[in-house]
Design a protein around this motif. Structure first.
Motif, PDB file in Angstrom:
ATOM      1  N   ASP A 131       0.827  -1.221   0.000  1.00 41.04           N
ATOM      2  CA  ASP A 131       0.000   0.000   0.000  1.00 41.04           C
ATOM      3  C   ASP A 131       0.863   1.273   0.000  1.00 41.04           C
ATOM      4  O   ASP A 131       0.392   2.355   0.337  1.00 41.04           O
ATOM      5  N   SER A 132       2.114   1.129  -0.432  1.00 41.12           N
ATOM      6  CA  SER A 132       3.012   2.281  -0.547  1.00 41.12           C
ATOM      7  C   SER A 132       2.707   3.057  -1.835  1.00 41.12           C
ATOM      8  O   SER A 132       2.160   2.497  -2.778  1.00 41.12           O
ATOM      9  N   PRO A 133       3.083   4.352  -1.883  1.00 42.66           N
ATOM     10  CA  PRO A 133       2.824   5.122  -3.097  1.00 42.66           C
ATOM     11  C   PRO A 133       3.665   4.625  -4.264  1.00 42.66           C
ATOM     12  O   PRO A 133       4.636   3.899  -4.082  1.00 42.66           O
ATOM     13  N   SER A 134       3.285   5.026  -5.447  1.00 41.79           N
ATOM     14  CA  SER A 134       4.006   4.647  -6.660  1.00 41.79           C
ATOM     15  C   SER A 134       5.487   5.018  -6.534  1.00 41.79           C
ATOM     16  O   SER A 134       5.807   6.137  -6.135  1.00 41.79           O
ATOM     17  N   PRO A 135       6.392   4.099  -6.884  1.00 41.14           N
ATOM     18  CA  PRO A 135       7.833   4.379  -6.718  1.00 41.14           C
ATOM     19  C   PRO A 135       8.380   5.257  -7.845  1.00 41.14           C
ATOM     20  O   PRO A 135       9.250   4.845  -8.610  1.00 41.14           O
ATOM     21  N   ASP A 136       7.868   6.482  -7.933  1.00 35.27           N
ATOM     22  CA  ASP A 136       8.206   7.339  -9.072  1.00 35.27           C
ATOM     23  C   ASP A 136       9.245   8.407  -8.742  1.00 35.27           C
ATOM     24  O   ASP A 136       9.547   9.263  -9.571  1.00 35.27           O
ATOM     25  N   LYS A 137       9.770   8.383  -7.505  1.00 28.63           N
ATOM     26  CA  LYS A 137      10.846   9.314  -7.132  1.00 28.63           C
ATOM     27  C   LYS A 137      11.912   8.535  -6.367  1.00 28.63           C
ATOM     28  O   LYS A 137      11.605   7.556  -5.681  1.00 28.63           O
ATOM     29  N   ALA A 138      13.146   8.997  -6.461  1.00 29.57           N
ATOM     30  CA  ALA A 138      14.230   8.368  -5.693  1.00 29.57           C
ATOM     31  C   ALA A 138      13.928   8.497  -4.203  1.00 29.57           C
ATOM     32  O   ALA A 138      13.471   9.546  -3.740  1.00 29.57           O
ATOM     33  N   GLU A 139      14.168   7.424  -3.455  1.00 28.06           N
ATOM     34  CA  GLU A 139      13.834   7.415  -2.026  1.00 28.06           C
ATOM     35  C   GLU A 139      15.072   7.239  -1.147  1.00 28.06           C
ATOM     36  O   GLU A 139      16.006   6.516  -1.500  1.00 28.06           O
ATOM     37  N   VAL A 140      15.018   7.925  -0.019  1.00 25.26           N
ATOM     38  CA  VAL A 140      16.065   7.844   1.003  1.00 25.26           C
ATOM     39  C   VAL A 140      15.398   7.323   2.267  1.00 25.26           C
ATOM     40  O   VAL A 140      14.527   7.987   2.831  1.00 25.26           O
ATOM     41  N   ALA A 141      15.781   6.130   2.706  1.00 22.67           N
ATOM     42  CA  ALA A 141      15.160   5.530   3.887  1.00 22.67           C
ATOM     43  C   ALA A 141      15.999   5.811   5.131  1.00 22.67           C
ATOM     44  O   ALA A 141      17.215   5.603   5.133  1.00 22.67           O
ATOM     45  N   PHE A 142      15.332   6.299   6.169  1.00 26.54           N
ATOM     46  CA  PHE A 142      15.989   6.564   7.451  1.00 26.54           C
ATOM     47  C   PHE A 142      15.590   5.462   8.417  1.00 26.54           C
ATOM     48  O   PHE A 142      14.399   5.264   8.687  1.00 26.54           O
ATOM     49  N   LEU A 143      16.584   4.736   8.920  1.00 23.04           N
ATOM     50  CA  LEU A 143      16.260   3.656   9.850  1.00 23.04           C
ATOM     51  C   LEU A 143      17.241   3.650  11.009  1.00 23.04           C
ATOM     52  O   LEU A 143      18.390   4.086  10.873  1.00 23.04           O
ATOM     53  N   GLY A 144      16.767   3.186  12.146  1.00 18.09           N
ATOM     54  CA  GLY A 144      17.618   3.142  13.329  1.00 18.09           C
ATOM     55  C   GLY A 144      16.832   2.624  14.512  1.00 18.09           C
ATOM     56  O   GLY A 144      15.622   2.435  14.441  1.00 18.09           O
ATOM     57  N   ARG A 145      17.543   2.391  15.584  1.00 18.65           N
ATOM     58  CA  ARG A 145      16.891   1.930  16.808  1.00 18.65           C
ATOM     59  C   ARG A 145      15.869   2.959  17.269  1.00 18.65           C
ATOM     60  O   ARG A 145      16.045   4.163  17.049  1.00 18.65           O
ATOM     61  N   SER A 146      14.844   2.476  17.939  1.00 19.08           N
ATOM     62  CA  SER A 146      13.895   3.393  18.548  1.00 19.08           C
ATOM     63  C   SER A 146      14.656   4.333  19.470  1.00 19.08           C
ATOM     64  O   SER A 146      15.609   3.917  20.130  1.00 19.08           O
TER      65      SER A 146
END
Length: 200
Positions: free
Chosen positions: A17-32
């Motif tokens: 249910d994510s939006p269309s992958p039409d732009k470059a994405e930068v994912a931010f992830l880390g511990r809570s």
């Protein structure tokens, strides 16, 4: 190049249910509790853009933000990308079945999202060698495509003594060292992102 606009787009439970992958994405992830929301707000200069929860691990959705960059190129004055705020890992007090589903959805996004270009792995500068962060690094290295990079961003450096900070910098020469409080390292992180996405 700087961010001139940042807007919340949508939240998704998974890649489905994510939006269309039409732009470059930068994912931010880390511990809570690593300071992810604070960093996103500082980076975009939008105070309440990413909501931080007083309960670590509460954010269980994938949150998408549309980002507009101003360039110095008159022919192409703006460039666009998406920042993606991923659920924090580590402390979440959720049921085992929910956690399993959550981890599956997160893994699905990280492994299968075609527009994902950059992983920004946020690490608490005070605890740089935790097993959970090592495991995440190993996982990212194992799934990383040739067109993707991992950026290690160490947060909360204002809580370190100068000696400890210098030691950390020696140990992680490619790391970016950030203090949201003093806005240190934020421009460097933005430059690393735009440099990779747009080549400038």
């Amino acid at each position: 190049m700087k961010i001139v606009e940042a807007n919340f787009l949508t939240s998704a439970q998974s890649i489905i249910d994510s939006p269309s992958p039409d732009k470059a994405e930068v994912a931010f992830l880390g511990r809570s509790n690593v300071g992810k929301s604070s960093l996103l707000n500082t980076l975009t200069n939008r105070k309440g853009l990413a909501k931080s929860s007083s309960t670590p691990g509460k954010t269980q959705l994938i949150n998408y933000f549309d980002i507009k960059f101003k360039t110095q190129n008159e022919e192409l004055p703006y460039m666009y990308a998406r920042f993606v705020d991923l659920p924090g890992f580590g402390y979440a007090k959720v049921s085992k079945s929910l956690k399993k589903e959550w981890n599956k959805n997160l893994t699905g996004y990280l492994e299968q999202r075609p527009s994902l270009q950059i992983f920004v792995h946020l690490i608490d500068a005070r605890h740089p060698t935790l097993d959970i962060d090592k495991n995440v690094d190993e996982f990212l290295e194992s799934i990383k495509r040739g067109d993707q990079i991992i950026i290690h961003a160490f947060t909360k450096i204002d809580k370190l003594k100068q000696n400890d900070l210098q030691k950390l910098k020696r140990e992680y020469p490619k790391g970016i060292f950030i203090s949201n409080l003093k806005k240190r390292g934020v421009d460097q992180l933005q430059s690393a992102i735009t440099g990779y996405l747009f080549g400038n």
